[in-house]
Design a protein around this motif. Structure first.
Motif, PDB file in Angstrom:
ATOM      1  N   GLY A  48       0.819  -1.210   0.000  1.00 48.01           N
ATOM      2  CA  GLY A  48       0.000   0.000   0.000  1.00 48.01           C
ATOM      3  C   GLY A  48       0.847   1.252   0.000  1.00 48.01           C
ATOM      4  N   GLU A  49       0.192   2.389   0.230  1.00 48.74           N
ATOM      5  CA  GLU A  49       0.825   3.689   0.101  1.00 48.74           C
ATOM      6  C   GLU A  49       2.043   3.866   1.001  1.00 48.74           C
ATOM      7  OE1 GLU A  49      -0.795   8.250  -0.399  1.00 48.74           O
ATOM      8  OE2 GLU A  49      -1.788   6.951   1.051  1.00 48.74           O
ATOM      9  N   ASN A  50       1.998   3.289   2.192  1.00 51.57           N
ATOM     10  CA  ASN A  50       3.098   3.437   3.149  1.00 51.57           C
ATOM     11  C   ASN A  50       3.930   2.171   3.312  1.00 51.57           C
ATOM     12  OD1 ASN A  50       2.627   6.175   3.903  1.00 51.57           O
ATOM     13  ND2 ASN A  50       0.890   5.514   5.146  1.00 51.57           N
ATOM     14  N   GLY A  51       3.825   1.271   2.332  1.00 53.61           N
ATOM     15  CA  GLY A  51       4.528  -0.010   2.427  1.00 53.61           C
ATOM     16  C   GLY A  51       6.033   0.123   2.548  1.00 53.61           C
ATOM     17  N   GLY A  52       6.621   1.101   1.843  1.00 53.25           N
ATOM     18  CA  GLY A  52       8.070   1.291   1.904  1.00 53.25           C
ATOM     19  C   GLY A  52       8.539   1.676   3.291  1.00 53.25           C
ATOM     20  N   GLY A  53       7.857   2.630   3.915  1.00 57.04           N
ATOM     21  CA  GLY A  53       8.214   3.056   5.261  1.00 57.04           C
ATOM     22  C   GLY A  53       7.939   1.980   6.293  1.00 57.04           C
TER      23      GLY A  53
END
Length: 392
Positions: A48-53
């Motif tokens: 999702g949108e914050n998967g990297g963090g």
């Protein structure tokens, strides 16, 4: 008949005992290959949108588990097992993920990256009497009214004020703010920046909002350009950030572009390219300035770990916070001498550790007592430490 009756009663008793054991909220009898185990939940977005963090926090927690794989409870050694769930950067999915951790009978939960999903799951953890320790969820609502939620990071009122101070100290008189509609972190941090900047005598010349998954920011940025601000404060996800940065520079906007902790992610530099040079952000940690021996040991060891995981060897602040959240959990478990959630919650209130991000203890709201932020910029495609700052 009597023998059958005795056998039936014995079986009924065994079944009853098995049901009771299965329904128990205590994982004290859990074993793995003969070892006693305690489960710690990892509640993070890995997609999702914050998967990297979220993945950066997970790596910090996994590394902490690798370096501190056991904990002493009442004189006995327990193996710590991480139970990971993906909340998918979504508030509805966060509820499902939280319920899964409850069903897994974890004793403590770590996470989440993203205040919105942390807020969405907070009551579920409280109802189940499972303490949660956030790593980088900075919105005040995460812990407000929930005495089972703690966190090891500073809060958005502090972070917004720190960035307003930085803007003011560097001569900014006019600011524009861009926030994401419906995102607790983005809207909250934007609001705190606005309050602090205007108190310092600055003027907010434009306030713009965008939708989740929006990719075209040119209309918003054209409106901002007409107001000629000195700084644009745009707290947003690592998905939206490079688009905002790149499109602003393409339109000829020369104002400083700034944000909070989420922007300390190498994917922003990769996707924004040269446009990322000069952006400014606040964050929790800098590997060039180890706070103590634990930090120095973490920096060298985690770099090796990242290399093994085929990850960028630059240490994200949220990874350090994930590591610290795990250390706080272990200290509380050991202090409580129990796997019981309420006992661990009570112990957390008095926990003090020298973590990677500095000394950590908690106030009456469960928030870490922290008074310093690191300000960084991007120079030649790399994050560069500028200064530390506190609230005036």
């Amino acid at each position: 008949m009597k023998l059958k009756k005795v056998f039936a009663l014995t079986m009924a008793a065994c079944l009853s005992a098995s049901v009771i054991a299965g329904c128990s909220s205590s994982p004290q009898s859990a074993k793995d290959n003969g070892e006693k185990i305690i489960k710690i939940g990892v509640f993070e977005p890995t997609t999702g949108e914050n998967g990297g963090g979220g993945m950066q926090e997970v790596l910090g927690m996994r590394y902490a588990n690798q370096t501190h794989p056991t904990v002493k409870i009442g004189g006995e050694e327990y193996k710590v097992k991480l139970v990971e769930v993906d909340n998918k950067s979504d508030k509805t999915e966060a509820v499902n993920a939280a319920q899964k951790l409850v069903s897994e009978k974890v004793s403590v939960v770590l996470g989440s990256y993203g205040s919105g999903v942390s807020i969405a799951a907070g009551q579920i953890f409280a109802d189940a009497k499972i303490p949660a320790i956030g790593a980088s969820c900075t919105n005040p609502q995460v812990t407000q009214g929930n005495d089972f939620y703690f966190r090891v990071c500073f809060l958005d009122p502090f972070q917004g004020t720190v960035m307003a101070n930085y803007a003011n100290d560097n001569g900014a008189k006019k600011a524009a703010i861009i926030t994401q509609l419906g995102d607790d972190y983005s809207s909250g941090l934007g609001s705190f920046f606005k309050t602090a900047f205007t108190k310092l005598g600055g003027t907010i010349v434009s306030e713009e909002q965008f939708q989740t998954n929006q990719t075209d920011f040119k209309a918003i940025l054209t409106n901002i350009k007409a107001q000629n601000p000195d700084i644009i404060f745009a707290p947003s996800s690592i998905t939206s950030a490079p688009l905002i940065i790149k499109q602003a520079r393409e339109l000829g906007i020369t104002a400083t572009i700034a944000a909070g902790d989420t922007w300390e992610n190498s994917t922003i530099i990769e996707n924004a390219g040269d446009s990322a040079n000069g952006i400014v952000l606040s964050t929790f940690f800098d590997e060039a300035e180890p706070a103590n021996d634990e930090a120095a040991s973490f920096i060298s060891g985690f770099k090796t770990y990242l290399k093994e995981q085929k990850q960028d060897e630059i240490i994200p602040a949220v990874s350090a916070l994930g590591y610290d959240a795990y250390l706080c959990a272990l200290k509380a478990i050991e202090t409580a001498g129990s796997t019981d959630g309420t006992a661990i919650r009570d112990a957390l209130k008095g926990v003090t550790i020298d973590g990677v991000t500095g000394n950590i203890s908690f106030d009456e709201n469960g928030d870490a007592k922290k008074d310093m932020a690191f300000i960084k910029t991007v120079e030649d495609g790399k994050f560069k430490f500028l200064t530390t700052t506190t609230v005036k």
